[in-house]
Scaffold this motif. Structure first.
Motif, PDB file in Angstrom:
ATOM      1  N   SER A  83       0.693  -1.080  -0.046  1.00 49.87           N
ATOM      2  CA  SER A  83       0.025   0.167  -0.045  1.00 49.87           C
ATOM      3  C   SER A  83       0.996   1.255   0.156  1.00 49.87           C
ATOM      4  N   GLN A 136       2.105   1.741  -3.487  1.00 47.84           N
ATOM      5  CA  GLN A 136       1.057   2.134  -4.211  1.00 47.84           C
ATOM      6  C   GLN A 136       0.770   3.729  -4.231  1.00 47.84           C
ATOM      7  N   THR A 142      -8.290   0.808  -1.772  1.00 45.62           N
ATOM      8  CA  THR A 142      -7.414  -0.261  -1.164  1.00 45.62           C
ATOM      9  C   THR A 142      -8.134  -0.543   0.389  1.00 45.62           C
ATOM     10  N   CYS A 150      -7.273   1.168   2.987  1.00 48.01           N
ATOM     11  CA  CYS A 150      -6.320   0.972   3.874  1.00 48.01           C
ATOM     12  C   CYS A 150      -5.793   2.507   4.045  1.00 48.01           C
ATOM     13  N   ALA A 186       1.038   2.239   6.364  1.00 48.00           N
ATOM     14  CA  ALA A 186       1.306   2.377   5.042  1.00 48.00           C
ATOM     15  C   ALA A 186       1.894   3.742   4.571  1.00 48.00           C
TER      16      ALA A 186
END
Length: 600
Positions: free
Chosen positions: A93, A96, A437, A439, A444
């Motif tokens: 994550s 990303q 996601t 998240c 992250a």
């Protein structure tokens, strides 16, 4: 309450404040040194600690037409701010998040370097410094450090920062003044073509001016958020954001798509800029050649195809996909010059290259306006981040996040100048990563900062970014800048658009679009002033920069009119009735307005 129980089907529920969050693995926070050691050991030695129960197949599986009916409708669990996150998911994550903002981070330094005709080594350093600075200051923005008297530093959310696009338009106007008055060197060919010479000192002046002007945003952070939101309502902020995006499309996106935003855009008959990007490039062509336009279009279409068929992971990095596809084709066709990769150092860091940091007085007034716009953007971005992170968007906690975020934004502007980077502000595109996601975990976010710093330290990566052909960069950044304008349109849609608001918007965009379509209208505004001294000339140059920068002029008009025009009684306003008999309650209300009412 288990983090597992909060799913995408319950977006309206807010999680309790972070101190009461439970971890996914143990159900409670580790207490004491011994518990923490056991927790870390369990984290790195068990499969659950590394992978958890996240649906990685959902994240990576492409959205193919024949699979759409078979794909599950439920996504993975929602990971809140301080919940226990599997190591692999945190790293994936975070990567990303870093990739989602990468194109936005490398674009401003590339544009600055092109505008000032800087050499490849300096340009590569500017990209590295931007990445490193963004990683460091994003850590500060995510921290939420308690200061004094209820004041904080940082939002405590995944609020990543990046080089502000608002600075680009203003800096271009400042550079134009510097080249016009001789502060920066330029030569005139026999056919009248003006060629700009390298001017790193101009970049240093922008940094120095930015450094002192950052104190304005620091001061604004101590003003109650509800007052800031009343002074800068969606009508003002939306207009500013729309004009920022539109002006960048015209000054950078489309010119680069055609071959280059430098002097080659004028297609001179002689000199090094007779062809784009220069006659020394591997395959130079005249500006606007079909080969250039085709390369940019290929990158643009790749973004669309990624949105159609890509997995959730790829959709969040569609800009990087567009750059990659365009570079692969451009490289195969011989359009890429690899010299920037060869000359870039393997390892670099801040202050490997420095600039003469000085204050340029004519740039003070425009840069102050830039910091006001940065504060406006920060308020909207923090609100969006809080909503997508499922934390309260009203009340004292939310107000403290606004205050801490704006303060961190202002301090970031000060520190970024010391980092040899133009003002850094909160980026909004990472909210989409959180939404898809599920998240919102700060672990992250810390991985994201790690990857950004790593990308900046590895100097060869900057050389790769610098080797991207202008048409490929233009096709991607045109979409990126258009996304900025669409964000502004979305903010404007929060308004109810009574006659008063339509009048304010029409007045603001009259100046904004006028500046955008005829950028030279105010160039000769003060030519008739007889023999101005140095101080007066600096003031006139400062006013000229404001007048010729679309988002500054339109934002100023919207701000003043919003403050002086009286509010209308909407109950008797015919404009509130739409065709078909729908009453005004069917219209969407402003999120900012609701927050303001709840806060006060």
């Amino acid at each position: 309450m288990s983090v597992r129980s909060v799913t995408a089907e319950q977006p309206e529920k807010h999680l309790p404040p972070s101190p009461s969050h439970f971890t996914a693995s143990s159900g409670q926070h580790p207490r004491g040194f011994g518990d923490r050691v056991k927790h870390i050991k369990r984290k790195v030695t068990t499969r659950h600690g590394w992978l958890g129960d996240y649906d990685y197949a959902w994240l990576c599986m492409p959205n193919l037409p024949w699979r759409r009916g078979k794909q599950t409708r439920t996504g993975p669990p929602f990971y809140a701010l301080d919940s226990d996150l599997p190591v692999v998911l945190a790293a994936a994550s975070g990567l990303q998040h870093a990739l989602a903002m990468l194109a936005g981070l490398i674009t401003p330094p590339i544009i600055f370097a092109n505008a000032l005709s800087l050499d490849a080594q300096t340009s590569a350093y500017m990209i590295s410094a931007s990445l490193i600075g963004c990683g460091i200051l994003s850590l500060v923005q995510m921290s939420r450090l308690r200061l004094f008297g209820g004041y904080y530093l940082g939002t405590g959310l995944i609020s990543v920062v990046g080089t502000s696009f608002a600075t680009l338009s203003t800096a271009n106007a400042i550079f134009n003044i510097m080249y016009a008055n001789g502060t920066c060197p330029s030569t005139v060919a026999d056919d009248g073509t003006v060629t700009r010479g390298p001017c790193p000192d101009a970049y240093g002046m922008v940094l120095g001016t930015s450094l002192i002007c950052s104190f304005l945003e620091i001061f604004m952070s101590f003003i109650p958020p509800r007052i800031l939101k009343r002074i800068f309502p969606p009508m003002v902020t939306g207009t500013v954001i729309v004009m920022i995006g539109a002006s960048l499309i015209g000054s950078s996106g489309i010119p680069n798509w055609g071959g280059g935003s430098n002097d080659c855009m004028d297609r001179p008959s002689s000199g090094v800029f007779r062809l784009c990007p220069t006659t020394l490039a591997p395959r130079p062509l005249p500006w606007g050649s079909p080969e250039f336009i085709g390369l940019g279009f290929l990158s643009f279409v790749s973004i669309i195809l990624t949105e159609l068929f890509g997995s959730p992971f790829l959709k969040n990095i569609s800009i990087i996909v567009g750059l990659a596809v365009g570079c692969i084709v451009a490289g195969a066709a011989g359009y890429i010059d690899g010299s920037t990769i060869k000359t870039s150092p393997a390892i670099t860091f801040l202050w490997v290259h420095t600039f003469k940091v000085r204050v340029y007085p004519p740039a003070i007034l425009p840069m102050l306006a830039v910091y006001i716009s940065l504060a406006m953007e920060a308020i909207g971005d923090i609100t969006a981040s809080a909503e997508v992170s499922r934390v309260p968007v009203v009340g004292e906690e939310f107000d403290s996040r606004i205050q801490g975020g704006v303060l961190s934004d202002g301090i970031g502007g000060f520190l970024s100048a010391l980092f040899t980077v133009t003002p850094l502000s909160i980026f909004a595109q990472n909210n989409g990563v959180i939404a898809i996601t599920r998240c919102a975990n700060r672990t992250a976010g810390r991985f994201c900062c790690f990857f950004l710093i790593l990308f900046g330290v590895l100097g060869k990566i900057s050389g790769v970014f610098l080797a991207i052909p202008n048409p490929v960069l233009g096709g991607v950044t045109t979409f990126l800048f258009a996304s900025v304008a669409v964000s502004g349109i979305r903010v404007l849609s929060y308004n109810r658009f009574t006659r008063r608001e339509r009048f304010i918007l029409a007045s603001a965009i009259s100046f904004g679009f006028g500046d955008l379509l005829v950028p030279t209208i105010f160039t000769h505004f003060f030519d008739g002033v007889p023999n101005p001294n140095k101080g007066l000339q600096g003031l006139l140059d400062s006013i000229t920069i404001v007048l010729s920068t679309p988002f500054l002029m339109s934002g100023l008009v919207a701000l003043v009119l919003n403050l002086i025009l009286p509010e209308e009684d909407s109950d008797g306003d015919d404009d509130d009735v739409v065709e078909g008999g729908d009453d005004v309650e069917a219209h969407p209300h402003s999120v900012e307005k609701e927050i303001s009412e709840g806060s006060s």
